[in-house]
Design a protein around this motif. Structure first.
Motif, PDB file in Angstrom:
ATOM      1  N   ALA A  18      -5.754   1.407   0.687  1.00 31.48           N
ATOM      2  CA  ALA A  18      -5.045   1.833   1.895  1.00 31.48           C
ATOM      3  C   ALA A  18      -3.581   2.122   1.562  1.00 31.48           C
ATOM      4  CB  ALA A  18      -5.150   0.763   2.981  1.00 31.48           C
ATOM      5  N   LYS A  19      -2.958   1.245   0.780  1.00 35.87           N
ATOM      6  CA  LYS A  19      -1.568   1.481   0.391  1.00 35.87           C
ATOM      7  C   LYS A  19      -1.435   2.708  -0.496  1.00 35.87           C
ATOM      8  CE  LYS A  19      -0.303  -2.586  -1.267  1.00 35.87           C
ATOM      9  NZ  LYS A  19       0.668  -3.569  -1.791  1.00 35.87           N
ATOM     10  N   GLU A  20      -2.383   2.892  -1.400  1.00 38.47           N
ATOM     11  CA  GLU A  20      -2.315   4.029  -2.305  1.00 38.47           C
ATOM     12  C   GLU A  20      -2.497   5.356  -1.573  1.00 38.47           C
ATOM     13  OE1 GLU A  20      -5.244   3.155  -5.199  1.00 38.47           O
ATOM     14  OE2 GLU A  20      -4.159   1.427  -6.033  1.00 38.47           O
ATOM     15  N   ASN A  21      -3.276   5.341  -0.493  1.00 35.96           N
ATOM     16  CA  ASN A  21      -3.536   6.563   0.274  1.00 35.96           C
ATOM     17  C   ASN A  21      -2.603   6.725   1.470  1.00 35.96           C
ATOM     18  OD1 ASN A  21      -6.242   7.996  -0.704  1.00 35.96           O
ATOM     19  ND2 ASN A  21      -6.513   5.788  -0.940  1.00 35.96           N
ATOM     20  N   GLY A  22      -1.657   5.802   1.626  1.00 32.29           N
ATOM     21  CA  GLY A  22      -0.669   5.941   2.684  1.00 32.29           C
ATOM     22  C   GLY A  22      -1.128   5.473   4.049  1.00 32.29           C
ATOM     23  N   TYR A  23      -2.228   4.699   4.110  1.00 29.17           N
ATOM     24  CA  TYR A  23      -2.692   4.178   5.390  1.00 29.17           C
ATOM     25  C   TYR A  23      -2.029   2.840   5.693  1.00 29.17           C
ATOM     26  CZ  TYR A  23      -6.379   7.709   5.278  1.00 29.17           C
ATOM     27  OH  TYR A  23      -7.071   8.892   5.239  1.00 29.17           O
ATOM     28  N   ARG A  24      -1.810   2.575   6.966  1.00 26.90           N
ATOM     29  CA  ARG A  24      -1.099   1.360   7.368  1.00 26.90           C
ATOM     30  C   ARG A  24      -1.975   0.112   7.307  1.00 26.90           C
ATOM     31  NH1 ARG A  24       2.238   3.716  12.651  1.00 26.90           N
ATOM     32  NH2 ARG A  24       3.327   5.367  11.494  1.00 26.90           N
ATOM     33  N   ALA A  25      -3.282   0.279   7.282  1.00 24.14           N
ATOM     34  CA  ALA A  25      -4.198  -0.868   7.227  1.00 24.14           C
ATOM     35  C   ALA A  25      -5.513  -0.432   6.589  1.00 24.14           C
ATOM     36  CB  ALA A  25      -4.441  -1.424   8.628  1.00 24.14           C
ATOM     37  N   ARG A  26      -6.238  -1.385   6.047  1.00 20.21           N
ATOM     38  CA  ARG A  26      -7.518  -1.113   5.393  1.00 20.21           C
ATOM     39  C   ARG A  26      -8.578  -0.628   6.378  1.00 20.21           C
ATOM     40  NH1 ARG A  26     -11.314  -4.796   5.606  1.00 20.21           N
ATOM     41  NH2 ARG A  26     -11.917  -4.761   3.412  1.00 20.21           N
ATOM     42  N   SER A  27      -8.355  -0.870   7.670  1.00 24.78           N
ATOM     43  CA  SER A  27      -9.326  -0.479   8.686  1.00 24.78           C
ATOM     44  C   SER A  27      -9.521   1.033   8.749  1.00 24.78           C
ATOM     45  CB  SER A  27      -8.900  -1.001  10.063  1.00 24.78           C
ATOM     46  OG  SER A  27      -7.599  -0.544  10.391  1.00 24.78           O
ATOM     47  N   ALA A  28      -8.603   1.806   8.162  1.00 18.40           N
ATOM     48  CA  ALA A  28      -8.753   3.265   8.147  1.00 18.40           C
ATOM     49  C   ALA A  28     -10.074   3.669   7.517  1.00 18.40           C
ATOM     50  CB  ALA A  28      -7.585   3.893   7.373  1.00 18.40           C
TER      51      ALA A  28
END
Length: 299
Positions: A16-26
């Motif tokens: 999630a961090k590597e892809n720029g998402y704010r949380a793993r729930s993405a």
């Protein structure tokens, strides 16, 4: 040491961090879409209980990608794709690739439903999603009950804002009494499935109800009291696992170094005003012993 020492920074957390998402729930929403294609033909979406915004990020990116071809063919621009995020808490803005409209409000209020429809130029949404969940207590019966009430609140406002034929996706805690919730969904939707994305931990009782083809009963008038105005029927709801054995296991620990290199990245979007901010300010200059004492006194 015990269950409390389990590392929550699993593979989906890091991705999630590597892809720029704010949380793993993405990844849960992405995996649900991979099976059910909930974004197809959609240009008006509502994200309920949206903070911190990972599902809104997915919506912004995927709806832009899905609508790019039709935009060029029909001389449209990305402003024709509209996303509304609703939450009681403030959320950091999402402006690209499609701007997400934020409403800070209560989903049990009719005024919020009216604001959503007004933003859609008096049209209704084609998709409503809700990843909201209460602060769990660890007491499963209480947690399941509170989550069921949140789910019903999401369904309630959905009956006001969702167009006929639309879709509804929401988190549910699986338990012994959830068959009643499934039956309530079947009153309003032609097809109801329960999905378990592979990014959702196996140890978690969470799943997602995927409702397709919104078809309310004849002469049904939406209300903010109880959406269940018709007799319930019993149905067997299919349970669908989203993903296959090729997906990463969310309950497994993976090495941080896969190719000899690993770059640590900070959390993309930290909480704006966390509930623990005040106590951290009070304890930052204290010793560990005094910090523990103050925390005990606070609780």
């Amino acid at each position: 040491m015990g269950k409390t020492s389990k590392d929550k920074r699993d593979i989906y957390y890091r991705q999630a961090k590597e892809n720029g998402y704010r949380a793993r729930s993405a990844f849960k929403l992405l995996q649900i879409d991979k099976v059910f294609h909930i974004f197809d033909g959609v240009s008006r979406v509502v994200d309920l209980c949206a903070a911190p915004g990972s599902w809104s990020q997915v919506l912004s990116k995927r709806l832009y990608e899905n609508n790019c071809i039709s935009m060029s063919e029909n001389n449209l621009d990305k402003d024709d794709v509209k996303i509304v995020a609703v939450d009681l808490q403030a959320m950091a803005p999402i402006n690209a690739p499609i701007c997400v409209k934020q409403l800070q409000g209560d989903i049990t209020q009719l005024s919020v439903a009216n604001e959503i429809i007004a933003y859609f130029d008096d049209k209704k949404a084609q998709l409503v999603v809700c990843d909201g969940a209460p602060d769990v207590t660890g007491l499963h019966d209480i947690d399941e009950y509170i989550q069921s009430q949140l789910l019903l609140a999401a369904l309630n406002i959905t009956t006001h804002i969702l167009a006929n034929g639309g879709k509804f996706v929401a988190k549910i805690f699986r338990g012994k009494d959830t068959s009643l919730l499934y039956s309530q969904m079947r009153v309003f939707f032609k097809k109801v499935s329960i999905a378990k994305p592979s990014s959702s931990r196996n140890s978690s009782i969470e799943a997602f109800v995927v409702c397709e083809n919104y078809s309310p009963p004849d002469n049904y008038v939406p209300q903010m009291i109880d959406p269940n105005t018709t007799a319930l029927d019993k149905n067997i709801v299919p349970f669908v696992v989203c993903g296959d054995l090729g997906n990463l296991d969310s309950d497994m620990s993976y090495s941080l170094i896969s190719d000899g290199k690993y770059e640590y990245k900070e959390v993309l979007q930290k909480p704006i005003s966390p509930a623990y901010k005040e106590i951290l300010e009070k304890t930052k200059n204290l010793s560990l012993k005094h910090q523990n004492y103050l925390l005990k006194e606070t609780h």
